[in-house]
Design a protein around this motif. Sequence first.
Motif, PDB file in Angstrom:
ATOM      1  N   GLU A 178       1.457   3.894   5.425  1.00 10.00           N
ATOM      2  CA  GLU A 178       1.777   4.199   6.820  1.00 10.00           C
ATOM      3  C   GLU A 178       3.259   4.038   7.138  1.00 10.00           C
ATOM      4  N   THR A 179       4.054   3.578   6.181  1.00 10.50           N
ATOM      5  CA  THR A 179       5.495   3.450   6.394  1.00 10.50           C
ATOM      6  C   THR A 179       6.257   4.316   5.385  1.00 10.50           C
ATOM      7  N   PRO A 230      -6.492  -1.668  12.043  1.00 10.49           N
ATOM      8  CA  PRO A 230      -5.536  -1.294  10.998  1.00 10.49           C
ATOM      9  C   PRO A 230      -4.173  -0.998  11.601  1.00 10.49           C
ATOM     10  N   GLY A 231      -3.136  -1.401  10.886  1.00 11.04           N
ATOM     11  CA  GLY A 231      -1.789  -1.203  11.388  1.00 11.04           C
ATOM     12  C   GLY A 231      -0.773  -1.920  10.540  1.00 11.04           C
ATOM     13  N   PRO A 237      -3.568   1.559   7.919  1.00 11.19           N
ATOM     14  CA  PRO A 237      -4.158   2.656   8.686  1.00 11.19           C
ATOM     15  C   PRO A 237      -4.003   4.008   7.998  1.00 11.19           C
ATOM     16  N   HIS A 238      -3.296   4.057   6.869  1.00 10.00           N
ATOM     17  CA  HIS A 238      -3.086   5.347   6.210  1.00 10.00           C
ATOM     18  C   HIS A 238      -4.363   5.774   5.496  1.00 10.00           C
ATOM     19  N   PRO A 249       4.140   9.720   4.500  1.00 10.53           N
ATOM     20  CA  PRO A 249       4.603   8.514   5.189  1.00 10.53           C
ATOM     21  C   PRO A 249       5.643   8.871   6.253  1.00 10.53           C
ATOM     22  N   PRO A 250       5.552   8.265   7.434  1.00  7.80           N
ATOM     23  CA  PRO A 250       6.470   8.641   8.514  1.00  7.80           C
ATOM     24  C   PRO A 250       7.817   7.950   8.458  1.00  7.80           C
ATOM     25  N   GLY A 251       7.954   6.915   7.609  1.00 11.52           N
ATOM     26  CA  GLY A 251       9.208   6.165   7.580  1.00 11.52           C
ATOM     27  C   GLY A 251       9.296   5.194   8.735  1.00 11.52           C
TER      28      GLY A 251
END
Length: 215
Positions: free
Chosen positions: A22-23, A82-83, A112-113, A164-166
Amino acid sequence: MLNMDDAAALLRAGRVVVFPTETFFGVGCLATHAGAVDEVYRVKRRAHRLALPVIVGHVDQLSQVAVPMGPVAEDLARRFWPGPLSILLPAAPGVPAPLTGGTGRVAVRLTPHPVARELCLLAGGPLVASSANISGRPAVTCAADLDPELLAEVAGVLDLPPAPPGGLPSTLVAVLDGADDGTGGMIGSGAPRLRVLRAGAVPAQALRDAGYVVE
């Protein structure tokens, strides 16, 4: 590039793979496989004194790496999982010592991914999920930007959407002594106290808004 089944099979065999989170893209292995954990440190050129972050695909997988959460950690998980909030928890017996950086604690989050979560479930356990970069080099959100030096050391790359959104890494927090004894008993009074060990995607203000004292 790997498909989901092949990536999970490699992880079960004790190999190291790259996958989206997710990152950023993460590099990891089964967190319970001591040899693979050592390999992640080697691939990243990461000092063993620095613990590796762990993700789970379901809260039922927590027991493989951590003792049962106390009430404060449970409340954190309920509110923020999730997070991108990693919670520092006492390691379960038998967890590979290198995973904890010698601290006896593991930093865990419920990712959460959707790809990372499914990979945890198919592989059968929590996964190390450190940023897929040589230590000190930039983390990446695109598989094409992965460091060739790192790619030469891993078993493969799982590159499935969403990308991933960064942004910021996951926030890492510890429940302070006096707020939660880590085994299920509350031993303090008043608002529970947290320490932010790494600032990240969940801001300290969000923790304060949820009723925590952040130190």
